[in-house]
Design a protein around this motif. Structure first.
Motif, PDB file in Angstrom:
ATOM      1  N   LEU A 349       0.812  -1.220   0.000  1.00  0.00           N
ATOM      2  CA  LEU A 349       0.000   0.000   0.000  1.00  0.00           C
ATOM      3  C   LEU A 349       0.847   1.271   0.000  1.00  0.00           C
ATOM      4  CD1 LEU A 349      -2.719  -1.059   2.622  1.00  0.00           C
ATOM      5  CD2 LEU A 349      -2.943  -1.019   0.138  1.00  0.00           C
ATOM      6  N   ARG A 390      -5.904   4.435   1.073  1.00  0.00           N
ATOM      7  CA  ARG A 390      -5.605   3.058   0.672  1.00  0.00           C
ATOM      8  C   ARG A 390      -5.667   2.118   1.870  1.00  0.00           C
ATOM      9  NH1 ARG A 390      -1.695   5.818  -2.467  1.00  0.00           N
ATOM     10  NH2 ARG A 390       0.018   5.258  -1.047  1.00  0.00           N
ATOM     11  N   ASP A 393      -9.401   1.599   2.588  1.00  0.00           N
ATOM     12  CA  ASP A 393     -10.025   0.746   1.563  1.00  0.00           C
ATOM     13  C   ASP A 393      -9.630  -0.713   1.747  1.00  0.00           C
ATOM     14  OD1 ASP A 393     -11.222   2.954   0.508  1.00  0.00           O
ATOM     15  OD2 ASP A 393      -9.812   3.198  -1.160  1.00  0.00           O
TER      16      ASP A 393
END
Length: 412
Positions: A349, A390, A393
């Motif tokens: 990420l 990110r 998510d």
């Protein structure tokens, strides 16, 4: 006022037997950045790398003129005042006993001894400065010496005003604005009294030691309940009685409290861009330029860089605080799943400009999860917004602790 200026000029002339005037330098980088004529009065370039020897010189000169037999001078200091007194004891050929807290860094003790050589004795007393000060004053009374205050003394204030006398001579006129650091108030009291109403002043205190602001709000000096000692050259719990008498008409809008982390960013900028080494208090005046940027365009501004006694062992801390202030470094606690592949998912990420600066398991908070302290550095502050999105998510839970002083104190 005229008498004070005359006396300050006399003090400045007498100092020429000890050291040359410090430079008044136009700074092209700052002048361009703020669309003004910015000059630096380089008090970091005195023989002891601060303005403090001016006040020490003038106070000792006045005492010895009145009574040449006086040969013992005493002070309490953990920094620049100690070095100024030591230097002047050697110059005048008198004895000095300098009390310093037991916790004073060895570098400062060493430099004080170097400046004073055989003329001075350093005594380490007390864990806190109040204890050191009491011990110094008790000894001075018992030994019938002369106590040298770091700021709350008219002769010291007059000596610090020699900074203004030099600025006037070097610039050829009074500047439109002078920006000054404030700790105990000796430098600010001297310079403002010299220039008077011919100049607009901006006075700067560290956010963790706003003794002038507190005094202006109360109408008299008050003792702060807590002081952040990071800006050690200006972190004073109570402004001087004599210095406040000269600063009491200052308007609150002309006093700035500078965040310690922002001061760190200014120190790094001056070091990296200009090659100028400033201690935290020495960077205060330059740091405040951002607060008055709209007021100084097209004006002639003098910033007094009051000291350069910076211990480079503190550089990692300064860099850390500067990065956190500018938003390119953050710390957070991540709730990481305890399963194969979870760490790899987390690493994937990271963005192309992100770098891990700290990774430390704190504890296993549940059978299936662990808490991890993460430090991330990036090139641009806006990268964190995308990075945290990110994380969310991906279903990873985190807590940003960058600005949580209590947690940062224990974990970072």
């Amino acid at each position: 006022m005229t008498d004070f200026r005359t006396q300050a000029r006399s003090a400045e002339a007498a100092m020429r037997s000890v050291f040359d005037p410090t430079p008044l330098q136009r700074n092209a980088h700052l002048s361009q950045r703020f669309a003004a004529e910015i000059y630096l009065k380089r008090e970091d370039l005195t023989p002891v790398r601060s303005y403090k020897l001016r006040g020490a010189f003038n106070a000792m000169r006045k005492v010895l003129e009145k009574d040449p037999s006086r040969d013992l001078f005493v002070c309490a200091s953990a920094g620049n005042h100690a070095q100024g007194v030591a230097y002047m004891c050697k110059h005048f050929g008198v004895r000095g006993v300098i009390f310093m807290p037991v916790t004073t860094p060895q570098q400062k003790i060493f430099k004080t001894k170097v400046f004073g050589e055989e003329a001075i004795e350093v005594r380490l007393v007390g864990d806190y400065f109040d204890d050191t000060l009491t011990a110094a004053q008790d000894y001075c009374a018992e030994a019938k010496g002369t106590f040298l205050s770091p700021f709350d003394d008219e002769d010291v204030i007059e000596g610090q005003a020699s900074v203004a006398a030099e600025i006037m001579a070097q610039l050829g006129r009074a500047p439109e604005r002078v920006i000054l650091p404030v700790g105990g108030g000796g430098l600010a009291a001297g310079v403002t009294s010299f220039f008077g109403q011919n100049t607009h002043f901006t006075l700067v205190e560290p956010e963790g030691g706003t003794s002038l602001i507190a005094a202006l709000e109360s109408g008299e000096p008050v003792t702060l309940a807590h002081v952040d000692g990071f800006v050690d050259g200006a972190a004073v719990a109570r402004i001087g009685q004599m210095t406040f008498a000269r600063l009491s008409k200052t308007e609150l809008k002309d006093v700035i409290s500078a965040p310690e982390d922002r001061i760190c960013a200014t120190m790094l900028e001056m070091l990296n861009v200009e090659g100028i080494v400033l201690e935290p208090a020495g960077a205060l005046a330059v740091d405040a330029l951002v607060d008055v940027a709209d007021q100084i365009k097209g004006k002639t501004v003098v910033c007094v860089t009051s000291g350069g006694n910076f211990d480079f062992e503190r550089l990692p801390e300064v860099k850390e605080r500067a990065q956190r202030y500018s938003g390119v470094k953050k710390y957070f606690i991540l709730r990481l799943p305890q399963r194969p592949g979870a760490l790899k998912e987390f690493l994937n990420l990271l963005g192309p400009e992100d770098d891990i600066a700290r990774f430390e398991y704190l504890k296993k908070s549940a059978r299936n999860f662990g808490s991890v302290l993460i430090g991330i550095e990036t090139k641009r502050p806006e990268n964190f917004e995308a990075y945290f999105k990110r994380l969310e998510d991906a279903g990873m839970t985190y807590t940003d602790i960058t600005n949580d002083e209590m947690l940062a104190q224990f974990l970072i």
